[in-house]
Write a protein that holds these residues in place. Structure first.
Motif, PDB file in Angstrom:
ATOM      1  N   ASP A   1      -4.000   6.691  28.313  1.00 22.77           N
ATOM      2  CA  ASP A   1      -3.886   5.287  27.929  1.00 22.77           C
ATOM      3  C   ASP A   1      -3.247   5.121  26.550  1.00 22.77           C
ATOM      4  O   ASP A   1      -3.018   3.993  26.101  1.00 22.77           O
ATOM      5  CB  ASP A   1      -5.267   4.616  27.944  1.00 22.77           C
ATOM      6  CG  ASP A   1      -5.626   4.074  29.327  1.00 22.77           C
ATOM      7  OD1 ASP A   1      -4.710   3.918  30.154  1.00 22.77           O
ATOM      8  OD2 ASP A   1      -6.819   3.817  29.575  1.00 22.77           O
ATOM      9  N   ARG A   2      -2.970   6.243  25.852  1.00 22.94           N
ATOM     10  CA  ARG A   2      -2.315   6.194  24.549  1.00 22.94           C
ATOM     11  C   ARG A   2      -0.856   6.628  24.637  1.00 22.94           C
ATOM     12  O   ARG A   2       0.025   6.007  24.046  1.00 22.94           O
ATOM     13  CB  ARG A   2      -3.037   7.115  23.554  1.00 22.94           C
ATOM     14  CG  ARG A   2      -4.254   6.498  22.888  1.00 22.94           C
ATOM     15  CD  ARG A   2      -4.910   7.458  21.923  1.00 22.94           C
ATOM     16  NE  ARG A   2      -5.895   6.758  21.099  1.00 22.94           N
ATOM     17  CZ  ARG A   2      -5.641   6.254  19.901  1.00 22.94           C
ATOM     18  NH1 ARG A   2      -4.441   6.370  19.375  1.00 22.94           N
ATOM     19  NH2 ARG A   2      -6.585   5.629  19.216  1.00 22.94           N
TER      20      ARG A   2
ATOM     21  N   ARG B   1       0.868  -0.904  25.474  1.00 27.73           N
ATOM     22  CA  ARG B   1      -0.556  -0.756  25.208  1.00 27.73           C
ATOM     23  C   ARG B   1      -0.777  -0.699  23.701  1.00 27.73           C
ATOM     24  O   ARG B   1      -0.163   0.103  23.002  1.00 27.73           O
ATOM     25  CB  ARG B   1      -1.093   0.507  25.897  1.00 27.73           C
ATOM     26  CG  ARG B   1      -1.033   0.410  27.396  1.00 27.73           C
ATOM     27  CD  ARG B   1      -1.747   1.579  28.056  1.00 27.73           C
ATOM     28  NE  ARG B   1      -1.029   2.821  27.920  1.00 27.73           N
ATOM     29  CZ  ARG B   1      -0.040   3.214  28.714  1.00 27.73           C
ATOM     30  NH1 ARG B   1       0.347   2.426  29.696  1.00 27.73           N
ATOM     31  NH2 ARG B   1       0.558   4.371  28.529  1.00 27.73           N
TER      32      ARG B   1
ATOM     33  N   ALA C   1      -2.334   0.087  20.170  1.00 22.19           N
ATOM     34  CA  ALA C   1      -3.020   1.258  19.626  1.00 22.19           C
ATOM     35  C   ALA C   1      -4.476   0.920  19.344  1.00 22.19           C
ATOM     36  O   ALA C   1      -4.797  -0.135  18.799  1.00 22.19           O
ATOM     37  CB  ALA C   1      -2.330   1.725  18.346  1.00 22.19           C
TER      38      ALA C   1
ATOM     39  N   ASP D   1     -11.493   4.509  21.873  1.00 16.58           N
ATOM     40  CA  ASP D   1     -10.923   4.357  23.210  1.00 16.58           C
ATOM     41  C   ASP D   1     -11.923   4.756  24.281  1.00 16.58           C
ATOM     42  O   ASP D   1     -12.047   4.095  25.321  1.00 16.58           O
ATOM     43  CB  ASP D   1      -9.663   5.224  23.338  1.00 16.58           C
ATOM     44  CG  ASP D   1      -8.479   4.641  22.583  1.00 16.58           C
ATOM     45  OD1 ASP D   1      -8.584   3.488  22.118  1.00 16.58           O
ATOM     46  OD2 ASP D   1      -7.464   5.334  22.456  1.00 16.58           O
TER      47      ASP D   1
END
Length: 434
Positions: free
Chosen positions: A79-80, A206, A208, A215
């Motif tokens: 997801d990063r 997305r 940060a 996260d």
């Protein structure tokens, strides 16, 4: 200009089958073709090197242990970072580890610790790959045709599993497990090449986060806020564990002692794959309104293969049981993907999928490692009956969660942010179609 009658018409993809979706489907087909044969090859490589059922379980556990340890980190990373890069890097690691495993088997007698180490590297790659891949697939589909898209994807993936299991079992019997493992390494290389062409420019950016731990906490909040999600993951944490023990440890042993070896066992697994293909095709036509109620009811037959191995039934009856189980389990699989696509925000997909994967596989290393000792303590037949009973019990228990019974299919676009409640006023059944 109107084309003449003799002008060949170009085949066009459906509107929901975009470039990324097509690449992901082709790559999944390739990897599943190799991996299903490699699962059989790995078990028989251990047995041919002088190992027993306990050793087969240890090698299986060596793959799932790092999968459990690194899944949550893999979800946060996916997801990063660009998900396609995470997928390609993971495929590279799988290619190298499986290639080394193949070389060990082909060049001499591999030692148990070597097979466990290389299998653990493969599990590490899978830990980073799975959340990224599932998030990428769910992001590649839009609108009401998501269910049909997931069904077609799974039909291709399971079709590859059908061919890979049947072909892998036959090849293990004819040319030995080493070459089947080498073919799996080549499949990872090809699939990684395909995934390198994924286009992420149209995916929403997305933001940060505040760090890896932040996260993970955010993903956990999304996960725990949905009873249907954690309830079914808890169900499969137990069901997957006992099914993995039955398939990875007891299945090859029953095949060796009663069914004729790797070939018949590969045929049985191939019949399961054929059932999943039929189930996925069914879900391109069927659009059940109560997604998870229908899906969960279709998990009960997952107890049947363990029961059939416990008897044990003849290979023809086992193949029929495996086929029927594949059909019903795929109804759940498509319904589950559709539910995630509908309910989970895009920017949290990989983290939520990581918690899903983590819960679903957390008990697998324990179950596969204990399969051998359980066989020694209780006998193989009693252990297999225990697997079947536990599947039935946990599946019945999850039906007590109201959201599992009530979550319904919604029309329109999937959730883009925030938490989604269960919508009891969703569309009714409409043909065609998770």
């Amino acid at each position: 200009m109107t084309p003449s009658a003799d002008t060949p018409r170009r085949l066009r993809r459906p509107a929901w089958a975009g470039r990324n979706y097509s690449l992901l489907t082709a790559a999944a087909f390739v990897t599943n073709l190799g991996s299903h044969g490699a699962l059989i090859a790995a078990a028989f490589a251990v047995l041919q090197s002088g190992g027993d059922g306990g050793d087969v379980g240890l090698v299986a556990a060596a793959r799932t242990l790092p999968l459990v340890l690194f899944l949550l980190i893999g979800g946060a990373v996916a997801d990063r970072l660009p998900r396609h890069r995470v997928m390609v890097a993971a495929n590279t690691l799988n290619c190298l580890s499986q290639g080394a495993f193949a070389a060990l088997v082909l060049l001499g007698e591999p030692r148990l610790w070597q097979m466990m180490l290389l299998t653990a590297l493969g599990g590490t790659g899978q830990a980073f790959f799975s959340p990224a891949a599932e998030g990428m697939l769910l992001s590649s589909v839009r609108g009401e045709q998501a269910g049909r898209a997931f069904a077609v994807f799974r039909m291709a993936m399971q079709g590859a599993g059908l061919g890979g299991a049947a072909l892998g079992g036959a090849l293990v019997a004819v040319i030995g497990p080493g070459w089947v493992l080498a073919a799996d390494a080549a499949a990872f290389a090809l699939a990684g090449s395909l995934r390198s062409f994924l286009d992420v420019r149209d995916l929403p950016a997305r933001e940060a986060g505040g760090g890896m731990l932040a996260d993970l906490r955010e993903g956990w909040q999304e996960f725990r806020s949905r009873p249907w999600l954690w309830g079914i993951v808890l169900q499969f944490s137990l069901a997957n564990a006992v099914v993995a023990a039955a398939d990875a440890v007891y299945g090859p042993l029953v095949a060796r002692d009663h069914l004729g070896g790797a070939g018949p066992w590969g045929l049985a697994l191939g019949c399961f794959g054929a059932g999943t293909v039929v189930g996925a095709f069914l879900m391109t036509r069927w659009k059940p309104r109560r997604l998870l109620l229908v899906g969960t009811l279709c998990v009960f037959p997952l107890a049947l293969p363990s029961a059939a191995l416990a008897v044990p039934v003849p290979i023809g009856a086992l193949c029929a049981v495996m086929f029927a189980t594949g059909v019903t389990l795929e109804v759940f699989g498509v319904s589950w993907m559709t539910s995630l696509h509908q309910e989970i925000p895009e920017d949290k997909l990989s983290r939520v999928c990581a918690y899903d994967w983590f819960g679903s596989v957390a008990m697998v290393p324990v179950a596969t490692a204990l399969a051998g000792p359980a066989e020694s303590a209780f006998g193989r037949t009693a252990a297999l009956w225990g697997c079947a009973v536990l599947v039935v019990v946990v599946t019945a228990a999850v039906l007590c969660v109201p959201d599992v019974r009530n979550l319904t299919r919604r029309g329109g676009k999937p959730v883009t942010g925030g938490s989604a409640a269960v919508d009891s006023e969703a569309d009714g059944d409409r043909s065609p179609v998770r």
